[in-house]
Design an enzyme around this catalytic site. Structure first.
Site, mmCIF file in Angstrom:
data_model
loop_
_atom_site.group_PDB
_atom_site.id
_atom_site.type_symbol
_atom_site.label_atom_id
_atom_site.label_comp_id
_atom_site.label_asym_id
_atom_site.label_seq_id
_atom_site.Cartn_x
_atom_site.Cartn_y
_atom_site.Cartn_z
ATOM 1 N N LYS A 108 0.880 -1.168 0.000
ATOM 2 C CA LYS A 108 0.000 0.000 0.000
ATOM 3 C C LYS A 108 0.917 1.217 0.000
ATOM 4 O O LYS A 108 1.575 1.516 0.996
ATOM 5 C CB LYS A 108 -0.912 0.007 1.235
ATOM 6 C CG LYS A 108 -1.806 1.244 1.271
ATOM 7 C CD LYS A 108 -2.568 1.390 2.565
ATOM 8 C CE LYS A 108 -2.964 2.856 2.759
ATOM 9 N NZ LYS A 108 -3.571 3.102 4.071
ATOM 10 N N GLY A 169 -7.641 9.405 9.372
ATOM 11 C CA GLY A 169 -7.988 9.527 10.789
ATOM 12 C C GLY A 169 -8.965 10.627 11.113
ATOM 13 O O GLY A 169 -9.267 10.853 12.289
ATOM 14 N N ALA A 195 -9.184 5.790 3.929
ATOM 15 C CA ALA A 195 -9.066 6.975 4.782
ATOM 16 C C ALA A 195 -10.350 7.788 4.839
ATOM 17 O O ALA A 195 -11.020 8.005 3.830
ATOM 18 C CB ALA A 195 -7.934 7.898 4.341
ATOM 19 N N GLY A 196 -10.655 8.211 6.041
ATOM 20 C CA GLY A 196 -11.772 9.114 6.251
ATOM 21 C C GLY A 196 -13.021 8.472 6.823
ATOM 22 O O GLY A 196 -13.887 9.179 7.330
ATOM 23 N N ALA A 217 -9.081 1.928 9.344
ATOM 24 C CA ALA A 217 -8.165 1.743 10.469
ATOM 25 C C ALA A 217 -8.761 2.435 11.687
ATOM 26 O O ALA A 217 -9.425 1.807 12.513
ATOM 27 C CB ALA A 217 -6.779 2.267 10.137
#
Lengths: 269, 67
Positions: A108, A169, A195-196, A217
């Site tokens: 990644k 995040g 992300a987000g 995550a």
């Protein structure tokens, strides 16, 4: 020139395939942010993911590394990232070290351009992607929600594109669904929202908009109950798949009655 | 002197990569670690034989939690 496929035509009737590898789960899990290894293990199980990301950092001789053991015990594969790299050169070397350490040629790719927003550095990202593809890597680049950059990344041979919904995040969800739709329409490789994501509905929306998978995550690891959120987001991804296959109704400016107009009784005044 | 993960380390003259790992109490057999010397990967197979010049910059990395 043929018209780009509509979202419904991309409805995932078959399992996700990236670089010839079949993934039954459309949820990728980032391992960052979990405060306990036990929780990470339980969240991996609850998410039913098959692929989890890890970062590469200097060895800490004092810390006994149980991370890879936890991941292996759950029977899932690692996807190393190049988080923290600000140049193509550093990202390429980090990917090469990850390949050596973890025996995977998947990466990644992250090349960050700004510390405060952690947004990708587009020119460096493209350079790194091209070098890594040439070096035999299966490159999954974390990219801006820029349809042109996504196309350029696909053109240099990336196996998927991973546009952000919003900054890493931030939990802001999908800030620009219109751009995401443009990326999905044009992409010839899988699109993974990265992300987000803040909560389950963001993940469902990503899939409904046509993304092939979602990477989470912080949304999971920093939730009050990470294992419960892993469970929720797994179901949200499934809901998104089902909803996309079912075909949503058109958006309308005005109401359209769902109850019949005919046969309305006329009550005495 | 060489530099390991940014820290100066006094070593015997021309140590091998393996010597440095042992010196730092890192088991060279540990799975999941990789080594770069002067910003190039040094593959595991060369650790017992590849010697390090004075001033060499060694990075020893492993997988950690990350998104």
């Amino acid at each position: 020139m043929t018209a780009p496929p509509q979202a419904n035509e991309r409805a995932p009737s078959r399992p996700l395939q990236i670089a010839g590898r079949t993934l039954r789960s459309r949820l990728l899990l980032g391992t960052g942010g979990f405060t306990r290894m036990e929780t990470l293990g339980e969240a991996i199980a609850a998410s039913e993911t098959e692929l989890v990301t890890v970062a590469m950092r200097r060895v800490d001789p004092a810390a006994k590394g149980s991370l890879l053991d936890v991941i292996a015990a759950r029977g899932v594969e690692v996807l190393p990232n190049t988080a923290g790299c600000f140049t193509a050169r550093d990202a390429v070397l980090t990917a090469q070290l990850a390949r050596e350490a973890l025996h995977t040629d998947w990466v990644k790719l992250e090349v960050i351009g700004d510390e405060r927003t952690l947004l990708p550095d587009a020119p460096e990202l493209l350079v790194a992607a091209e070098q890594l593809v040439d070096d035999g890597f299966v490159v999954l680049p974390y990219t801006n929600d820029d349809p042109v950059l996504a196309r350029r990344l696909e053109d240099v041979g990336c196996a998927a594109v991973m546009p952000l919904g919003s900054p890493i995040g931030s939990g802001q969800g999908i800030a620009n669904p219109a751009n995401l739709t443009l990326i999905v329409e044009a992409a010839g490789v899988p699109v993974i929202l990265d992300a987000g994501v803040g909560t389950a509905s963001d993940a469902a929306l990503a899939i409904e908009l046509g993304c092939d998978a979602v990477l989470c995550a912080s949304a999971i690891s920093r939730a009050t109950d990470p294992v419960a959120m892993a469970h929720a987001i797994r179901h949200a991804v499934l809901a998104g798949v089902l909803a996309r296959g079912a075909g949503r109704i058109e958006r309308r400016t005005h109401a359209r009655a769902s109850s019949p107009v005919a046969g309305m009784p006329e009550y005495a005044r | 002197m060489i530099f390991v993960n940014g820290t100066p380390v006094d070593t015997a003259a021309q140590p091998t990569i393996r010597d440095v790992l042992v010196e730092l109490e890192i088991d060279p057999e540990t799975a999941g670690i990789a080594v770069a010397v002067d910003a190039e990967v040094a593959r595991r197979g060369v650790w017992p034989t590849r010697t390090l010049h004075d001033g060499a910059q060694v990075e020893i990395v492993q997988a950690v939690q990350g998104g």
